[in-house]
Design a protein around this motif. Sequence first.
Motif, mmCIF file in Angstrom:
data_model
loop_
_atom_site.group_PDB
_atom_site.id
_atom_site.type_symbol
_atom_site.label_atom_id
_atom_site.label_comp_id
_atom_site.label_asym_id
_atom_site.label_seq_id
_atom_site.Cartn_x
_atom_site.Cartn_y
_atom_site.Cartn_z
ATOM 1 N N THR A 60 0.743 -1.257 -0.148
ATOM 2 C CA THR A 60 -0.010 -0.025 -0.064
ATOM 3 C C THR A 60 0.719 1.286 -0.122
ATOM 4 O OG1 THR A 60 0.240 -0.165 2.495
ATOM 5 C CG2 THR A 60 -2.034 -0.988 1.444
ATOM 6 N N GLU A 84 15.203 5.675 3.414
ATOM 7 C CA GLU A 84 13.789 5.235 3.529
ATOM 8 C C GLU A 84 13.721 3.737 3.335
ATOM 9 O OE1 GLU A 84 9.067 5.558 2.526
ATOM 10 O OE2 GLU A 84 10.335 5.920 0.890
ATOM 11 N N GLY A 86 11.563 0.493 2.699
ATOM 12 C CA GLY A 86 9.879 0.351 2.134
ATOM 13 C C GLY A 86 9.330 1.579 1.468
ATOM 14 N N SER A 89 5.393 2.899 -3.202
ATOM 15 C CA SER A 89 5.117 3.667 -4.444
ATOM 16 C C SER A 89 6.144 4.805 -4.871
ATOM 17 C CB SER A 89 3.839 4.488 -4.403
ATOM 18 O OG SER A 89 3.976 5.387 -3.582
ATOM 19 N N ALA A 92 6.570 8.987 -0.462
ATOM 20 C CA ALA A 92 7.053 9.298 0.659
ATOM 21 C C ALA A 92 8.614 9.831 0.560
ATOM 22 C CB ALA A 92 7.100 8.335 2.045
ATOM 23 N N GLU A 107 13.249 -0.827 -1.585
ATOM 24 C CA GLU A 107 12.148 -1.579 -1.423
ATOM 25 C C GLU A 107 12.397 -2.978 -1.962
ATOM 26 O OE1 GLU A 107 8.853 -1.381 -1.003
ATOM 27 O OE2 GLU A 107 8.986 -3.113 -1.640
ATOM 28 N N ASP A 134 16.894 -5.815 0.657
ATOM 29 C CA ASP A 134 16.334 -5.869 2.231
ATOM 30 C C ASP A 134 16.862 -4.621 3.051
ATOM 31 O OD1 ASP A 134 15.726 -6.474 4.791
ATOM 32 O OD2 ASP A 134 16.866 -8.463 4.911
ATOM 33 N N GLY A 135 15.903 -3.734 3.470
ATOM 34 C CA GLY A 135 16.234 -2.740 4.065
ATOM 35 C C GLY A 135 16.716 -2.687 5.406
ATOM 36 N N ILE A 209 9.865 -7.315 6.067
ATOM 37 C CA ILE A 209 10.050 -8.502 5.775
ATOM 38 C C ILE A 209 11.625 -8.583 5.403
ATOM 39 C CG2 ILE A 209 9.676 -10.647 4.507
ATOM 40 C CD1 ILE A 209 6.945 -9.894 4.493
#
Length: 663
Positions: A60, A84, A86, A89, A92, A107, A134-135, A209
């Motif tokens: 989302t 950031e 995640g 889109s 942010a 992401e 993987d952040g 995750i």
Amino acid sequence: MPDYGRARERMVDIQIARRGVRDPRVLEALRQVPREEFVDPGFEEFAYDDGPLPIGANQTISQPYMVALMIEVAELKPSDRVLEVGAGSGYAAAVMSRIAARVYAIERHAALVDAAKRRLEKLGYTNVELRVGDGTRGWPEAAPFDAILVAAGGPEVPPTLKEELAIGGRLIIPVGLQQFHQTLRKVTRLSETEYEEEDLGGVAFVPLIGEQGWAEDGRRSASNHVPGRSRGRTLPDMIADAAEPLPELDDCAFGDLFDRYAGRRVVLLGEASHGTSEFYRARAAITLRLVEEHGFTVVAAEADWPDAATVDRYVRLRPALTRPEPPFQRFPTWMWRNAEFVAFANRLRLLNEQFDPKRRAGFYGLDLYNMSGSIAAVLEYLDKVDPEAAGVARQRYGCLTPWQKEPSTYGRAVLTAGYRKCEQAVIEQCRALLQKQLEYAQLDSDSFLDAAQNARLVAAAERYYRIMYYGGAESWNLRDTHMFETLENVLEARGPRTKAVVWAHNSHIGDARYTEMGTVRAELNVGQLCRERFGDEAALIGFGTHTGTVAAADDWDGDMKVKRVRASHRDSYERLCHDCGVPRFLLDPSGDEALRNGLVEPRLERFIGVIYLPETELQSHYAQASLPRQFDAFVWFDETQAVTALGPQHAKPGTPDTYPFAL
Ligand code: SAM
């Protein structure tokens, strides 16, 4: 084509600034970034709605307010370098890129990164770097960061991200042992080895995750909380110690314990069903006390505005209205046509007789369901004060005529049959009336407030019925925002420092951020908006019961029945209150840290509405909530009875409708 610029301004004003985000850089950045570019095709119309939206890969785009809040608490400055985790889109990241020097965004879904890259390129935002990965493992080559924002919730703060903070850097992350239910944390790095942590309240994010987050299959390393126990004493014992017993309901001292809320601007009184006698009688006693002794002059309820206006005229000893439809004819009639409420209206009228007109407490409806009643009221008003304007209003509202009787079908008709939307017409009508405020209000300010509020209601209801068709959080949020704005309008109209009592269901007045409504469904409510607007000057008081009877229907528009309320679930807050053994009490856990800690972990809470389905009670009526965060205090009645309904279907045929004038 919708006016996205206006929608964006409105979003910033209503959803962001009004909820307390003040940083001008954040507000300006949100005003610049076209959110409609970041949602999936077909969802542009909803880009400025107050909630998250799907963006593919089962993910989302976050609610605008959440994006704003996280950036504000991260205290971004123009020289900052930001990470950031995640990126989703890319929205942010785009907003942050308007404030900070450089944004690095990770992401885990490659398809989302591709789409986000295209958007940022199209907009010419060149100071954002995006990558797939993987952040939770950070971005070592670009570290240290002045701020790190994580847009997904993990079971703990990833140690790598803490290490990648610059000294003085801020990490904002949702953390919680339940997926989709976290608290927002702010971690500030004070030195090489020292960090400070702050808890910013309940939130609901998709899971983080990765190596230092959740496993792909959703496994978690939850610690085993032992419900019901704290330092050897049971929670019911602790509740019994903290509970302040309440006298019988007809004891005139019943309201005294609530004097502690006398200094608040708004006291919100809930109910755990829409058909329980004790809840109405308790709210009546508390309200009359606050009106008589402490100068409260507004009683605002989850009732339809035009219907409540009839009661208002009665309780404030103003001339009755001549509207064609008697009030409260719409399902569920028993909510306001009941003996308990009529008794309250009569006592309020008696009390008001002692006061001069300005000091009299009015009764106002916050809800938006009676659109046809509101249309009739606006026309009736304009017929009196400005017949020419009434003619124009008739034409504008004519657009809604086919749906006045059954407005719930309006949304579907507009979508599927290509009917013209009435949005423009009803907004123009509202604007036209408000523009005449100076002229009209001079004649009679109470009547102007009534008409203006009806015009606002028609505009809100048009949108409500249109988006109701989609279901989901948006229609709920529109309704509760309308209720809150109505409360604000009434407070303003009644003058500075006006104090209000609000009567609405627990689901409206308990802060939604600490229930599944907010954490799972992105729903807000009146209680949350009041806390955000009034801070400590708002008191949110929930009500609950263990068992007894309740007035409710089997389905929407169904007949009212008196139903048996099942004994409360063994894992619920209600069962803890029942087990404490005190039949009626007020509980304010704020002063008792051990009790508050014992109660704070979310557990089941019962919500009975106008429909009650005892057979499927657990699925239909229980939800997770954190009671001491949701409410400031809780009023308990162990056993309760259904309200005494008064019709109109309960009236003898042929008798005139005298509501609310007589029992
Ligand atoms: N900030 C985003 C926006 O404005 O659209 C919303 C992000 S969405 C709420 C959270 C995102 O975090 C999802 O796209 C999800 O795939 C991503 N995510 C979850 N775990 C991650 C991880 N370990 N590393 C990178 N991204 C992750």
